[in-house]
Structure formats: structure tokens, C-alpha cells
Design a protein around this motif. Structure first.
Motif, short mmCIF file in Angstrom:
data_model
loop_
_atom_site.label_atom_id
_atom_site.label_comp_id
_atom_site.label_asym_id
_atom_site.label_seq_id
_atom_site.Cartn_x
_atom_site.Cartn_y
_atom_site.Cartn_z
N THR A 170 3.64 4.74 1.14
CA THR A 170 3.95 6.16 1.32
C THR A 170 4.88 6.37 2.52
O THR A 170 5.59 7.36 2.58
N GLU A 171 4.89 5.40 3.46
CA GLU A 171 5.79 5.49 4.62
C GLU A 171 7.18 4.95 4.31
O GLU A 171 8.07 5.00 5.15
N GLY B 256 8.07 -8.33 9.05
CA GLY B 256 8.77 -7.52 8.06
C GLY B 256 7.92 -7.20 6.84
O GLY B 256 8.41 -6.57 5.90
N ASP B 257 6.66 -7.60 6.86
CA ASP B 257 5.78 -7.27 5.74
C ASP B 257 5.66 -5.76 5.60
O ASP B 257 5.77 -5.03 6.60
N GLY B 258 5.40 -5.31 4.41
CA GLY B 258 5.31 -3.88 4.15
C GLY B 258 4.13 -3.21 4.84
O GLY B 258 4.23 -2.06 5.26
N GLN B 259 3.04 -3.92 4.94
CA GLN B 259 1.87 -3.41 5.67
C GLN B 259 1.54 -4.40 6.76
O GLN B 259 1.27 -5.57 6.48
#
Length: 187
Positions: A30-31, A101-104
Motif C-alpha cells: 500500500t506504500e 531493497g526488499d518490499g517489506q
């Protein structure tokens, strides 16, 4: 012919499962961070950074020698340490902040990124930072977005990263990721 029909029947049974999985797993948080399939085509530009090609990066490094290169290529993390599962080389004078750089990012990885950026910039959020990984890699896109969220204002994205640098015949050096500091809560 019978073998072909059997294969087609198997495919017909399996494809809906993959389609359901694809619908259930979003590609972006969502970010706005890419959550998976990191090695796939990236956009031409990152809205929060200047996108550089190899010649533009070389010019940037000559004109602004205070530019910091940040490699965010992934490295396996196991039992509280980085595991060298394959050799990795990066651009000379780079800081390798693996897995940022992972999404979470779990809190410990977020702190690792935040603390290291603060340390290498001396707290100057206007210091030029160039984030990179490999070509078609969303990890650097995520990392430069995260740096913008942290308030860094002079950001660059070397979109094609290590692959473009090597293709141009420029030197790469063996690299090791920055370790978690002693006493720091590692994931």
C-alpha cells in the motif's frame, strides 16, 4: 499424441492454481514498494530520484566526488550473519547494504539501512546517493524510494546497475556487505 493430451490436461489443471496465486499476491504494498518478482522489467524512471545511465553516472562521479554509491543486491542471511552463497562484485567505492531493497523491511533491516545512511552521509540528507542493483531489478527502485521517505533529497537511481557497468567494460571489485554493528539487533 496421447502424451501431448496428457500434458495439456495437466496444464489445464495447474494454470488456474497459478492464476489464483497471482491474484492473491499483490505486486506492490500500500506504500508503493514492490513486494516480489524483483528481477523483472522496471520503469524508465523513479519519481523520487534522477535516473542515470552509465555515462551519466560517470559524469556524476567526476563532477560530484562526494557522491555515494549504494549497492542493495541481496545476500542470504542465516543464523545472524551474511552467508556468501555466491561471489559478488560491485562498483568501486560502493557501500553494500544488502537486503535493504526488499518490499517489506522488518524493523532490524530498516534500522540497518537508516543507521548506515546516516553514518556515511554524516547526517547530511542532501548528500548525493546513487542506489543500484542489477538490470531489471526492483530492489534498487525500492531502496531509493525508501531513502526519499527517510528525507534524503539528492537521490539517483542507476537503473541498469552492475550489469550495465560491466557491459561498458568498467571495473567491478569483490564486495562484502556491511555487517550489523556489534550489539545491534540483527534480524
Amino acid at each position: 499424441m496421447k502424451r501431448l493430451l496428457t500434458c495439456l490436461t495437466c496444464l489445464a489443471l495447474v494454470l488456474p492454481v497459478f492464476a489464483d496465486e497471482a491474484r492473491e499476491t499483490p505486486l506492490f504494498s500500500t506504500e508503493g514498494y514492490r513486494l516480489g518478482r524483483y528481477r523483472s522489467p522496471t520503469p524508465e524512471h523513479a519519481p523520487f530520484a534522477h535516473t542515470l545511465d552509465t555515462s551519466q553516472l560517470q559524469t556524476q562521479l567526476k563532477q560530484r566526488p562526494d557522491t555515494l554509491l549504494i549497492d542493495v543486491y541481496r545476500r542470504q542471511w542465516l543464523h545472524g550473519r551474511f552467508v556468501e552463497d555466491e561471489p559478488h562484485s560491485n562498483l568501486p567505492a560502493s557501500l553494500w547494504l544488502a537486503n535493504t531493497g526488499d518490499g517489506q523491511l522488518p524493523p532490524a533491516w530498516q534500522a540497518y539501512l537508516t543507521d548506515n545512511l546516516h553514518k556515511v552521509t554524516g547526517g547530511r540528507r542532501d548528500r548525493p546517493l546513487v542506489f543500484y542493483c542489477r538490470s531489471d531489478c526492483w530492489l534498487s527502485w525500492n531502496a531509493v524510494k525508501r531513502a526519499a521517505t527517510l528525507g534524503y533529497t539528492n537521490l539517483y537511481w542507476y537503473r541498469d546497475g552492475i550489469d550495465a557497468w560491466a557491459q561498458a567494460g568498467l571495473p567491478l571489485l569483490p564486495a562484502r556487505p556491511v555487517e550489523f554493528p556489534a550489539g545491534h539487533a540483527a534480524p
